[in-house]
Design a protein around this motif. Structure first.
Motif, PDB file in Angstrom:
ATOM      1  N   ILE A   1       0.856  -1.185   0.000  1.00  0.00           N
ATOM      2  CA  ILE A   1       0.000   0.000   0.000  1.00  0.00           C
ATOM      3  C   ILE A   1       0.891   1.234   0.000  1.00  0.00           C
ATOM      4  O   ILE A   1       1.933   1.259   0.664  1.00  0.00           O
ATOM      5  N   SER A   2       0.481   2.240  -0.752  1.00  0.00           N
ATOM      6  CA  SER A   2       1.227   3.490  -0.792  1.00  0.00           C
ATOM      7  C   SER A   2       0.250   4.627  -1.038  1.00  0.00           C
ATOM      8  O   SER A   2      -0.920   4.395  -1.370  1.00  0.00           O
ATOM      9  N   ARG A   3       0.733   5.834  -0.877  1.00  0.00           N
ATOM     10  CA  ARG A   3      -0.151   6.985  -1.099  1.00  0.00           C
ATOM     11  C   ARG A   3       0.651   8.134  -1.681  1.00  0.00           C
ATOM     12  O   ARG A   3       1.859   8.266  -1.424  1.00  0.00           O
ATOM     13  N   ASP A   4      -0.037   8.946  -2.443  1.00  0.00           N
ATOM     14  CA  ASP A   4       0.520  10.178  -2.989  1.00  0.00           C
ATOM     15  C   ASP A   4      -0.436  11.289  -2.588  1.00  0.00           C
ATOM     16  O   ASP A   4      -1.455  11.514  -3.253  1.00  0.00           O
ATOM     17  N   ASN A   5      -0.132  11.946  -1.494  1.00  0.00           N
ATOM     18  CA  ASN A   5      -1.054  12.964  -0.987  1.00  0.00           C
ATOM     19  C   ASN A   5      -1.184  14.147  -1.939  1.00  0.00           C
ATOM     20  O   ASN A   5      -2.230  14.806  -1.981  1.00  0.00           O
ATOM     21  N   ALA A   6      -0.159  14.412  -2.718  1.00  0.00           N
ATOM     22  CA  ALA A   6      -0.233  15.508  -3.683  1.00  0.00           C
ATOM     23  C   ALA A   6      -1.262  15.207  -4.773  1.00  0.00           C
ATOM     24  O   ALA A   6      -1.889  16.126  -5.321  1.00  0.00           O
ATOM     25  N   LYS A   7      -1.424  13.913  -5.080  1.00  0.00           N
ATOM     26  CA  LYS A   7      -2.402  13.501  -6.089  1.00  0.00           C
ATOM     27  C   LYS A   7      -3.707  13.039  -5.464  1.00  0.00           C
ATOM     28  O   LYS A   7      -4.611  12.593  -6.174  1.00  0.00           O
ATOM     29  N   ASN A   8      -3.775  13.082  -4.139  1.00  0.00           N
ATOM     30  CA  ASN A   8      -4.994  12.647  -3.435  1.00  0.00           C
ATOM     31  C   ASN A   8      -5.375  11.215  -3.809  1.00  0.00           C
ATOM     32  O   ASN A   8      -6.553  10.908  -4.007  1.00  0.00           O
ATOM     33  N   THR A   9      -4.373  10.353  -3.885  1.00  0.00           N
ATOM     34  CA  THR A   9      -4.593   8.985  -4.354  1.00  0.00           C
ATOM     35  C   THR A   9      -3.828   7.987  -3.485  1.00  0.00           C
ATOM     36  O   THR A   9      -2.713   8.266  -3.051  1.00  0.00           O
ATOM     37  N   VAL A  10      -4.474   6.857  -3.269  1.00  0.00           N
ATOM     38  CA  VAL A  10      -3.858   5.735  -2.563  1.00  0.00           C
ATOM     39  C   VAL A  10      -3.808   4.548  -3.523  1.00  0.00           C
ATOM     40  O   VAL A  10      -4.705   4.389  -4.353  1.00  0.00           O
ATOM     41  N   TYR A  11      -2.769   3.753  -3.390  1.00  0.00           N
ATOM     42  CA  TYR A  11      -2.565   2.627  -4.294  1.00  0.00           C
ATOM     43  C   TYR A  11      -2.437   1.319  -3.508  1.00  0.00           C
ATOM     44  O   TYR A  11      -2.027   1.314  -2.347  1.00  0.00           O
ATOM     45  N   LEU A  12      -2.784   0.250  -4.185  1.00  0.00           N
ATOM     46  CA  LEU A  12      -2.513  -1.087  -3.655  1.00  0.00           C
ATOM     47  C   LEU A  12      -1.878  -1.892  -4.786  1.00  0.00           C
ATOM     48  O   LEU A  12      -2.562  -2.250  -5.738  1.00  0.00           O
ATOM     49  N   GLN A  13      -0.588  -2.108  -4.671  1.00  0.00           N
ATOM     50  CA  GLN A  13       0.113  -2.938  -5.636  1.00  0.00           C
ATOM     51  C   GLN A  13       0.006  -4.385  -5.190  1.00  0.00           C
ATOM     52  O   GLN A  13       0.413  -4.717  -4.070  1.00  0.00           O
ATOM     53  N   MET A  14      -0.547  -5.216  -6.046  1.00  0.00           N
ATOM     54  CA  MET A  14      -0.789  -6.618  -5.704  1.00  0.00           C
ATOM     55  C   MET A  14       0.028  -7.494  -6.643  1.00  0.00           C
ATOM     56  O   MET A  14      -0.183  -7.491  -7.853  1.00  0.00           O
ATOM     57  N   ASN A  15       0.971  -8.219  -6.068  1.00  0.00           N
ATOM     58  CA  ASN A  15       1.819  -9.127  -6.828  1.00  0.00           C
ATOM     59  C   ASN A  15       1.575 -10.563  -6.397  1.00  0.00           C
ATOM     60  O   ASN A  15       0.990 -10.811  -5.341  1.00  0.00           O
ATOM     61  N   SER A  16       2.021 -11.489  -7.208  1.00  0.00           N
ATOM     62  CA  SER A  16       1.889 -12.919  -6.897  1.00  0.00           C
ATOM     63  C   SER A  16       0.468 -13.258  -6.494  1.00  0.00           C
ATOM     64  O   SER A  16       0.230 -13.934  -5.491  1.00  0.00           O
ATOM     65  N   LEU A  17      -0.462 -12.804  -7.287  1.00  0.00           N
ATOM     66  CA  LEU A  17      -1.872 -12.988  -6.952  1.00  0.00           C
ATOM     67  C   LEU A  17      -2.259 -14.457  -6.960  1.00  0.00           C
ATOM     68  O   LEU A  17      -1.741 -15.256  -7.762  1.00  0.00           O
ATOM     69  N   LYS A  18      -3.175 -14.787  -6.063  1.00  0.00           N
ATOM     70  CA  LYS A  18      -3.671 -16.145  -5.904  1.00  0.00           C
ATOM     71  C   LYS A  18      -5.177 -16.153  -6.136  1.00  0.00           C
ATOM     72  O   LYS A  18      -5.838 -15.131  -5.938  1.00  0.00           O
ATOM     73  N   PRO A  19      -5.745 -17.288  -6.515  1.00  0.00           N
ATOM     74  CA  PRO A  19      -7.204 -17.348  -6.692  1.00  0.00           C
ATOM     75  C   PRO A  19      -7.964 -16.903  -5.443  1.00  0.00           C
ATOM     76  O   PRO A  19      -9.040 -16.297  -5.571  1.00  0.00           O
ATOM     77  N   GLU A  20      -7.412 -17.148  -4.274  1.00  0.00           N
ATOM     78  CA  GLU A  20      -8.089 -16.746  -3.045  1.00  0.00           C
ATOM     79  C   GLU A  20      -8.059 -15.235  -2.815  1.00  0.00           C
ATOM     80  O   GLU A  20      -8.700 -14.749  -1.878  1.00  0.00           O
ATOM     81  N   ASP A  21      -7.364 -14.500  -3.656  1.00  0.00           N
ATOM     82  CA  ASP A  21      -7.401 -13.037  -3.591  1.00  0.00           C
ATOM     83  C   ASP A  21      -8.612 -12.474  -4.344  1.00  0.00           C
ATOM     84  O   ASP A  21      -8.863 -11.267  -4.293  1.00  0.00           O
ATOM     85  N   THR A  22      -9.349 -13.331  -5.015  1.00  0.00           N
ATOM     86  CA  THR A  22     -10.536 -12.889  -5.749  1.00  0.00           C
ATOM     87  C   THR A  22     -11.552 -12.279  -4.799  1.00  0.00           C
ATOM     88  O   THR A  22     -11.945 -12.919  -3.815  1.00  0.00           O
ATOM     89  N   ALA A  23     -11.948 -11.053  -5.074  1.00  0.00           N
ATOM     90  CA  ALA A  23     -12.865 -10.330  -4.197  1.00  0.00           C
ATOM     91  C   ALA A  23     -13.163  -8.970  -4.799  1.00  0.00           C
ATOM     92  O   ALA A  23     -12.510  -8.533  -5.747  1.00  0.00           O
ATOM     93  N   VAL A  24     -14.152  -8.308  -4.214  1.00  0.00           N
ATOM     94  CA  VAL A  24     -14.345  -6.888  -4.471  1.00  0.00           C
ATOM     95  C   VAL A  24     -13.491  -6.138  -3.456  1.00  0.00           C
ATOM     96  O   VAL A  24     -13.590  -6.394  -2.256  1.00  0.00           O
ATOM     97  N   TYR A  25     -12.657  -5.242  -3.946  1.00  0.00           N
ATOM     98  CA  TYR A  25     -11.753  -4.478  -3.107  1.00  0.00           C
ATOM     99  C   TYR A  25     -12.307  -3.070  -2.907  1.00  0.00           C
ATOM    100  O   TYR A  25     -12.691  -2.395  -3.870  1.00  0.00           O
ATOM    101  N   TYR A  26     -12.319  -2.657  -1.644  1.00  0.00           N
ATOM    102  CA  TYR A  26     -12.837  -1.352  -1.271  1.00  0.00           C
ATOM    103  C   TYR A  26     -11.744  -0.518  -0.619  1.00  0.00           C
ATOM    104  O   TYR A  26     -11.000  -1.036   0.226  1.00  0.00           O
ATOM    105  N   CYS A  27     -11.680   0.755  -0.981  1.00  0.00           N
ATOM    106  CA  CYS A  27     -10.818   1.654  -0.232  1.00  0.00           C
ATOM    107  C   CYS A  27     -11.673   2.417   0.783  1.00  0.00           C
ATOM    108  O   CYS A  27     -12.878   2.599   0.581  1.00  0.00           O
ATOM    109  N   ALA A  28     -11.042   2.815   1.851  1.00  0.00           N
ATOM    110  CA  ALA A  28     -11.757   3.481   2.925  1.00  0.00           C
ATOM    111  C   ALA A  28     -10.869   4.540   3.556  1.00  0.00           C
ATOM    112  O   ALA A  28      -9.641   4.397   3.587  1.00  0.00           O
ATOM    113  N   ALA A  29     -11.502   5.579   4.078  1.00  0.00           N
ATOM    114  CA  ALA A  29     -10.782   6.681   4.718  1.00  0.00           C
ATOM    115  C   ALA A  29     -11.352   6.935   6.100  1.00  0.00           C
ATOM    116  O   ALA A  29     -12.569   6.846   6.311  1.00  0.00           O
ATOM    117  N   GLY A  30     -10.483   7.251   7.019  1.00  0.00           N
ATOM    118  CA  GLY A  30     -10.945   7.545   8.370  1.00  0.00           C
ATOM    119  C   GLY A  30      -9.804   7.955   9.269  1.00  0.00           C
ATOM    120  O   GLY A  30      -8.664   8.102   8.817  1.00  0.00           O
TER     121      GLY A  30
END
Length: 124
Positions: free
Chosen positions: A69-98
């Motif tokens: 996980i990383s963020r670029d506050n200047a771009k107001n964006t957060v990232y999730l780099q996902m490598n070596s993905l597995k079938p069990e990673d299948t899902a709907v992914y949600y970002c959240a702020a708090g």
């Protein structure tokens, strides 16, 4: 704050995807940011979180060493780099702020603002 997640798709096992979460309405640097996911028939689960400054990150054991996980506050964006993905990673992914306290950073109740979700499908 409004959140827009993107970057999901279909990928083969072992592949990579990068999710993005763009914020509008308020500066992202005011919030801790996180990613959660929900697989079909399962409860939503914590994936990763990052502190306001980006100096501290948290990961679920199931993704540690594979996701970043990383963020670029200047771009107001957060990232999730996902490598070596597995079938069990299948899902709907949600970002959240708090602004959860540290002991609640892995719980979805600590985040009042949510994006709409982006589907990640990993084929075997």
């Amino acid at each position: 704050v409004q959140l827009q997640a993107s970057g999901g798709g279909l990928v083969q096992a072992g592949g990579s995807l990068r999710l993005s979460c763009a914020a509008s309405g308020r500066t992202l640097s005011s919030y801790h940011m996180s990613w959660f996911r929900q697989a079909p028939g399962k409860e939503r689960e914590f994936v990763a979180a990052i502190s306001r400054s980006g100096g501290t990150t948290y990961y679920a054991d199931s993704v540690k060493g594979r996701f970043t996980i990383s963020r670029d506050n200047a771009k107001n964006t957060v990232y999730l780099q996902m490598n070596s993905l597995k079938p069990e990673d299948t899902a709907v992914y949600y970002c959240a702020a708090g602004t959860p306290l540290t002991y609640r950073i892995r719980t979805d109740t600590g985040y009042p603002y949510w994006g709409q979700g982006t589907l990640v499908t990993v084929s075997s």
